[in-house]
Design a protein around this motif. Structure first.
Motif, short mmCIF file in Angstrom:
data_model
loop_
_atom_site.label_atom_id
_atom_site.label_comp_id
_atom_site.label_asym_id
_atom_site.label_seq_id
_atom_site.Cartn_x
_atom_site.Cartn_y
_atom_site.Cartn_z
N GLY A 189 0.77 -1.27 0.22
CA GLY A 189 0.08 0.12 -0.05
C GLY A 189 0.83 1.23 -0.06
O GLY A 189 0.54 2.31 0.74
N GLY A 190 2.05 1.17 -0.72
CA GLY A 190 2.83 2.32 -0.66
C GLY A 190 3.60 2.73 0.51
O GLY A 190 4.56 3.50 0.52
N ARG A 191 3.46 1.60 1.54
CA ARG A 191 4.38 1.77 2.63
C ARG A 191 5.33 0.94 2.65
O ARG A 191 5.11 -0.37 2.57
N VAL A 192 6.49 1.21 3.40
CA VAL A 192 7.65 0.36 3.65
C VAL A 192 8.12 -0.40 4.84
O VAL A 192 7.59 0.31 5.80
N ASN A 193 7.74 -1.73 4.77
CA ASN A 193 8.03 -2.24 6.11
C ASN A 193 9.38 -2.82 6.48
O ASN A 193 9.86 -3.44 5.57
N PHE A 194 9.69 -2.61 7.71
CA PHE A 194 11.02 -2.88 8.01
C PHE A 194 11.10 -4.09 8.94
O PHE A 194 10.14 -4.38 9.68
N PHE A 195 12.31 -4.93 8.98
CA PHE A 195 12.18 -5.82 10.00
C PHE A 195 12.97 -4.97 11.21
O PHE A 195 13.99 -5.08 11.57
N TYR A 196 12.21 -4.18 11.90
CA TYR A 196 12.62 -3.56 12.98
C TYR A 196 11.42 -3.83 14.36
O TYR A 196 10.55 -3.60 13.92
N THR A 197 12.21 -4.08 15.25
CA THR A 197 11.60 -4.36 16.59
C THR A 197 11.99 -3.73 17.81
O THR A 197 11.80 -4.15 19.00
N GLY A 198 12.39 -2.51 17.69
CA GLY A 198 12.78 -1.61 18.61
C GLY A 198 11.89 -0.76 19.16
O GLY A 198 10.68 -1.01 18.95
N LYS A 199 12.06 0.18 20.03
CA LYS A 199 11.08 1.00 20.79
C LYS A 199 10.63 2.04 19.64
O LYS A 199 11.14 2.22 18.86
N GLN A 200 9.45 2.46 19.91
CA GLN A 200 8.73 3.06 19.29
C GLN A 200 8.42 2.60 17.85
O GLN A 200 8.47 3.33 17.16
N GLY A 201 8.23 1.23 17.99
CA GLY A 201 8.08 0.62 16.79
C GLY A 201 6.93 1.21 15.84
O GLY A 201 6.97 0.78 14.61
N ASP A 202 5.79 1.46 16.55
CA ASP A 202 4.80 1.98 15.60
C ASP A 202 4.89 3.05 14.74
O ASP A 202 4.24 3.28 13.63
N LEU A 203 6.07 3.93 14.96
CA LEU A 203 6.46 5.01 14.18
C LEU A 203 6.81 4.54 12.77
O LEU A 203 6.72 5.33 11.83
N PHE A 204 7.14 3.38 12.63
CA PHE A 204 7.67 2.61 11.48
C PHE A 204 6.53 2.22 10.59
O PHE A 204 6.85 1.38 9.35
N ASP A 205 5.35 2.25 10.91
CA ASP A 205 4.38 1.68 10.14
C ASP A 205 3.62 2.35 9.04
O ASP A 205 3.04 2.30 8.23
#
Length: 322
Positions: free
Chosen positions: A246-262
């Motif tokens: 959907g035009g969004r990039v998903n990262f293999f990121y599991t750090g703090k503030q993870g929802d920012l990367f959505d």
């Protein structure tokens, strides 16, 4: 070009936590690095002129708390520095150089391979030693004259939220595998304007020590145990981009503030990837050489960073995921 918003002084995020508002100034997160291909990533943002005078380094005080041992020291010229000892020192030194290279506001730091600090107490945790009473791989951090710390900023309430440059900052956190996104690490520094003109409020992520390790852990319950920092082999093995939907990039990121990367768009990821692509292999390697990594570690880390840059530059294409 400067990413700055000409607004009144930034109000405190929570009046209970702030005694006073920052001075009036233009908020700045990012400045276009027009000289990017020529930037010296070995010396970093402080250049040759701000290097510490190591003819004499004297202990002044201990900063309690936090993961790393940190001391206030003075160098041979009388300049004050914050010395960080331990695993985070190398990672932070390299991370600052990569952030600065693409235009983000950073502090000034240098890595001293073996620092002799007169009057130093026994560190509160084990650190590597060298040359008898020396301390191995010590990060020295300072600020330019006139720059003043005026408070913290919030990841979700700031003048740059949802801008391209803010999205690029998040991508940089993912590229570095910096999982420790705490508000206390986000600082605002006031820099007076020249000739009495309007100053700047520079927004920085000031503690990047939890970088260049592992962030992807398949069992979330074990994340706090298995995550690490400054582990070149784990960093090189960790996956980076997951997919694009959907035009969004998903990262293999599991750090703090993870929802920012959505909510990171393809354009934001490709924009910062294209900036990073202007760095030469020598420049990327210099960021790690400045942090006193071994030649093999420099090769491993530089190769992993280059691979991530290539993924970003082609994001949305057939080779996005790995």
């Amino acid at each position: 070009m400067v990413l700055g918003l000409v607004t009144p002084a930034v109000e405190a995020q929570d009046s209970k936590d702030k005694k006073k508002s920052p001075p009036d100034g233009t908020p700045v997160l990012w400045r276009a690095p027009d000289d990017l291909p020529a930037r010296n990533l070995y010396l970093g943002p402080g250049g040759e002129e701000m290097k510490p005078d190591l003819t004499s380094v004297t202990f002044e005080s201990d900063e309690t708390g936090g993961y790393s041992v940190k001391w206030q020291v003075r160098d041979g010229s009388g300049k004050k520095w914050t010395a960080k000892l331990g695993r985070e020192a190398q990672a932070e030194t390299a991370a600052v150089r990569l952030m600065w290279a693409v235009g983000y506001m950073t502090e000034v730091n240098y890595l001293v391979p073996c620092a002799h600090i007169r009057g130093a107490p026994k560190p509160r945790k084990d650190v590597e030693r060298c040359e008898g009473d020396g301390f191995r791989n010590v990060r020295f951090k300072t600020r330019p004259e006139g720059e003043k710390n005026v408070g913290n900023w919030n990841w979700k309430q700031n003048p740059f939220f949802r801008t391209k440059e803010f999205g690029g900052l998040l991508v940089m956190m993912a590229l570095l595998n910096n999982w420790d996104l705490k508000e206390e690490n986000n600082k605002i520094f006031y820099v007076p304007g020249e000739g009495g003109g309007r100053g700047e409020l520079r927004y920085m992520v000031t503690d990047l020590g939890a970088s260049f390790g592992q962030v992807k852990v398949n069992a979330p319950v074990l994340w706090r145990i298995l995550r690490n920092r400054n582990d070149p082999q784990d960093y090189a093995r960790d996956p980076f981009l997951e997919d694009v939907k959907g035009g969004r990039v998903n990262f293999f990121y599991t750090g703090k503030q993870g929802d920012l990367f959505d909510d990171i768009g393809v354009d934001e990821a490709r924009w910062i990837g294209n900036l990073l692509s202007k760095l030469s292999d020598r420049q990327i390697g210099d960021a790690f050489r400045a942090a006193n990594y071994t030649p093999e570690e420099v090769r491993l880390l530089s190769g992993a960073v280059r691979a991530r840059i290539n993924e970003l530059a082609s994001v949305g294409g057939p080779t996005t995921a790995r």
